[in-house]
Design a protein around this motif. Structure first.
Motif, PDB file in Angstrom:
ATOM      1  N   ALA A  98      50.865  25.503  62.428  1.00 30.83           N
ATOM      2  CA  ALA A  98      51.953  26.487  62.332  1.00 30.83           C
ATOM      3  C   ALA A  98      52.688  26.604  63.670  1.00 30.83           C
ATOM      4  CB  ALA A  98      51.410  27.848  61.901  1.00 30.83           C
ATOM      5  N   VAL A  99      51.945  26.478  64.758  1.00 36.11           N
ATOM      6  CA  VAL A  99      52.591  26.476  66.073  1.00 36.11           C
ATOM      7  C   VAL A  99      53.527  25.268  66.171  1.00 36.11           C
ATOM      8  CG1 VAL A  99      52.214  26.302  68.568  1.00 36.11           C
ATOM      9  CG2 VAL A  99      50.706  27.733  67.166  1.00 36.11           C
ATOM     10  N   ALA A 100      53.029  24.107  65.725  1.00 28.54           N
ATOM     11  CA  ALA A 100      53.861  22.900  65.742  1.00 28.54           C
ATOM     12  C   ALA A 100      55.048  23.044  64.793  1.00 28.54           C
ATOM     13  CB  ALA A 100      53.023  21.684  65.364  1.00 28.54           C
ATOM     14  N   LEU A 101      54.814  23.653  63.644  1.00 30.16           N
ATOM     15  CA  LEU A 101      55.909  23.908  62.708  1.00 30.16           C
ATOM     16  C   LEU A 101      56.926  24.845  63.345  1.00 30.16           C
ATOM     17  CD1 LEU A 101      57.149  23.569  59.905  1.00 30.16           C
ATOM     18  CD2 LEU A 101      55.673  25.424  59.114  1.00 30.16           C
ATOM     19  N   GLY A 102      56.432  25.823  64.104  1.00 34.55           N
ATOM     20  CA  GLY A 102      57.328  26.721  64.829  1.00 34.55           C
ATOM     21  C   GLY A 102      58.194  25.970  65.824  1.00 34.55           C
ATOM     22  N   LEU A 103      57.629  24.935  66.442  1.00 36.81           N
ATOM     23  CA  LEU A 103      58.427  24.104  67.348  1.00 36.81           C
ATOM     24  C   LEU A 103      59.543  23.395  66.586  1.00 36.81           C
ATOM     25  CD1 LEU A 103      55.575  22.521  69.509  1.00 36.81           C
ATOM     26  CD2 LEU A 103      57.289  24.175  70.279  1.00 36.81           C
ATOM     27  N   ALA A 104      59.209  22.854  65.404  1.00 35.53           N
ATOM     28  CA  ALA A 104      60.228  22.182  64.585  1.00 35.53           C
ATOM     29  C   ALA A 104      61.274  23.177  64.090  1.00 35.53           C
ATOM     30  CB  ALA A 104      59.571  21.462  63.405  1.00 35.53           C
ATOM     31  N   GLU A 105      60.820  24.350  63.650  1.00 39.39           N
ATOM     32  CA  GLU A 105      61.750  25.393  63.196  1.00 39.39           C
ATOM     33  C   GLU A 105      62.643  25.851  64.346  1.00 39.39           C
ATOM     34  OE1 GLU A 105      62.414  26.751  60.241  1.00 39.39           O
ATOM     35  OE2 GLU A 105      60.721  26.191  58.984  1.00 39.39           O
ATOM     36  N   GLY A 106      62.071  25.970  65.533  1.00 38.41           N
ATOM     37  CA  GLY A 106      62.859  26.361  66.698  1.00 38.41           C
ATOM     38  C   GLY A 106      63.931  25.342  67.033  1.00 38.41           C
ATOM     39  N   CYS A 107      63.571  24.062  66.949  1.00 41.01           N
ATOM     40  CA  CYS A 107      64.569  23.009  67.184  1.00 41.01           C
ATOM     41  C   CYS A 107      65.661  23.063  66.121  1.00 41.01           C
ATOM     42  CB  CYS A 107      63.896  21.633  67.191  1.00 41.01           C
ATOM     43  SG  CYS A 107      62.815  21.364  68.609  1.00 41.01           S
ATOM     44  N   LEU A 108      65.260  23.276  64.865  1.00 44.38           N
ATOM     45  CA  LEU A 108      66.228  23.376  63.777  1.00 44.38           C
ATOM     46  C   LEU A 108      67.140  24.589  63.981  1.00 44.38           C
ATOM     47  CD1 LEU A 108      67.258  22.340  61.041  1.00 44.38           C
ATOM     48  CD2 LEU A 108      65.509  23.761  59.951  1.00 44.38           C
ATOM     49  N   TRP A 109      66.572  25.737  64.337  1.00 43.44           N
ATOM     50  CA  TRP A 109      67.369  26.938  64.590  1.00 43.44           C
ATOM     51  C   TRP A 109      68.359  26.698  65.726  1.00 43.44           C
ATOM     52  CZ3 TRP A 109      67.392  29.663  69.223  1.00 43.44           C
ATOM     53  CH2 TRP A 109      68.178  30.818  69.228  1.00 43.44           C
ATOM     54  N   PHE A 110      67.883  26.062  66.801  1.00 43.02           N
ATOM     55  CA  PHE A 110      68.731  25.824  67.968  1.00 43.02           C
ATOM     56  C   PHE A 110      69.942  24.978  67.602  1.00 43.02           C
ATOM     57  CE2 PHE A 110      69.876  23.510  71.854  1.00 43.02           C
ATOM     58  CZ  PHE A 110      70.093  24.576  72.717  1.00 43.02           C
TER      59      PHE A 110
ATOM     60  N   GLY B 240      63.030  14.931  64.047  1.00 45.33           N
ATOM     61  CA  GLY B 240      63.003  14.057  65.215  1.00 45.33           C
ATOM     62  C   GLY B 240      62.373  14.776  66.383  1.00 45.33           C
ATOM     63  N   VAL B 241      63.167  15.611  67.022  1.00 45.60           N
ATOM     64  CA  VAL B 241      62.717  16.324  68.220  1.00 45.60           C
ATOM     65  C   VAL B 241      61.561  17.267  67.902  1.00 45.60           C
ATOM     66  CG1 VAL B 241      63.437  17.889  70.064  1.00 45.60           C
ATOM     67  CG2 VAL B 241      65.022  16.152  69.219  1.00 45.60           C
ATOM     68  N   GLY B 242      61.711  18.073  66.858  1.00 44.98           N
ATOM     69  CA  GLY B 242      60.688  19.074  66.523  1.00 44.98           C
ATOM     70  C   GLY B 242      59.341  18.463  66.187  1.00 44.98           C
ATOM     71  N   LEU B 243      59.342  17.403  65.391  1.00 44.83           N
ATOM     72  CA  LEU B 243      58.063  16.787  65.028  1.00 44.83           C
ATOM     73  C   LEU B 243      57.427  16.036  66.193  1.00 44.83           C
ATOM     74  CD1 LEU B 243      58.540  15.559  61.346  1.00 44.83           C
ATOM     75  CD2 LEU B 243      57.298  17.537  62.188  1.00 44.83           C
ATOM     76  N   ALA B 244      58.241  15.475  67.091  1.00 45.62           N
ATOM     77  CA  ALA B 244      57.679  14.799  68.265  1.00 45.62           C
ATOM     78  C   ALA B 244      56.950  15.796  69.168  1.00 45.62           C
ATOM     79  CB  ALA B 244      58.781  14.083  69.035  1.00 45.62           C
ATOM     80  N   LEU B 245      57.585  16.929  69.414  1.00 47.68           N
ATOM     81  CA  LEU B 245      56.930  17.963  70.222  1.00 47.68           C
ATOM     82  C   LEU B 245      55.672  18.474  69.522  1.00 47.68           C
ATOM     83  CD1 LEU B 245      60.041  20.041  71.372  1.00 47.68           C
ATOM     84  CD2 LEU B 245      58.645  18.504  72.775  1.00 47.68           C
ATOM     85  N   GLY B 246      55.776  18.656  68.210  1.00 52.50           N
ATOM     86  CA  GLY B 246      54.633  19.128  67.436  1.00 52.50           C
ATOM     87  C   GLY B 246      53.475  18.147  67.434  1.00 52.50           C
TER      88      GLY B 246
END
Length: 193
Positions: A136-148, A167-173
């Motif tokens: 969920a933390v990783a999903l939050g990273l992807a959601e944050g990238c999507l929101w941005f 792309g970016v969100g899943l790589a960070l996750g």
């Protein structure tokens, strides 16, 4: 390869090494085989030997397995995301939440059985919820990238949504997941009895 065979022997085998002094004399006949081409071969050989040594480690196998499972779940995530986004016309954030949940569940079982099968099992009732929480933390990273990109920058096309979320969100996750799963979900290696 090349004329540095001793280097390969030393790297690939466990041998006792003793240094014996040797002094080179001036060349009286013939030509040196040393050249720029041989120097490049030596650099390539060093890189290959370093790769072979790294690949032989358990960590390398874990990373490759984790990466392959990540790639498979990326396909699952992207397919479900686009099915919901384009086919069923869901909102982008909702589509990403559902696709992430599906990919998280399949990822847990794949990683438990292929990446860390030698780790102690503390039970699916403990591991799966913790796996999901860390995901969920990783999903939050992807959601944050999507929101941005979607809401803040105004890039609202499906391509932009995919680049930011998948792309970016899943790589960070992925980096977060590997480190946190190994530390907190699939904890200690099994001790042989």
């Amino acid at each position: 390869r090349g004329f540095k065979i001793l280097l390969e022997i030393l790297v690939r085998h466990r041998v006792r090494i003793v240094e014996i002094p040797f002094t080179f004399a001036d060349r009286h006949s013939g030509e040196s085989k040393a050249s720029l081409r041989e120097g490049l071969r030596f650099v390539v050989q060093l890189a290959r030997l370093r790769w072979d040594m790294w690949w032989a480690t358990k960590r390398a196998r874990e990373m490759v397995s984790f990466g392959a499972i990540g790639a498979a779940n990326l396909l699952i995530d992207v397919a479900v995301f686009n099915l919901l986004l384009l086919g069923l016309r869901h909102e982008a954030a909702t589509a990403k939440l559902v696709s992430g949940a599906v990919a998280t569940t399949t990822s847990y079982f794949m990683n438990r059985h292929w990446t860390w099968p030698d780790r102690a099992r503390s039970g699916v009732h403990r591991e799966l919820p913790l796996f999901a929480a860390l995901s969920a933390v990783a999903l939050g990273l992807a959601e944050g990238c999507l929101w941005f990109s979607h809401d803040l920058l105004g890039y609202t096309s499906p391509l932009a949504d995919n680049i930011s979320a998948n792309g970016v969100g899943l790589a960070l996750g992925m980096v977060w997941r590997f480190l946190s799963f190994k530390r907190w979900v699939f904890t200690a290696p099994l001790v042989p009895t």
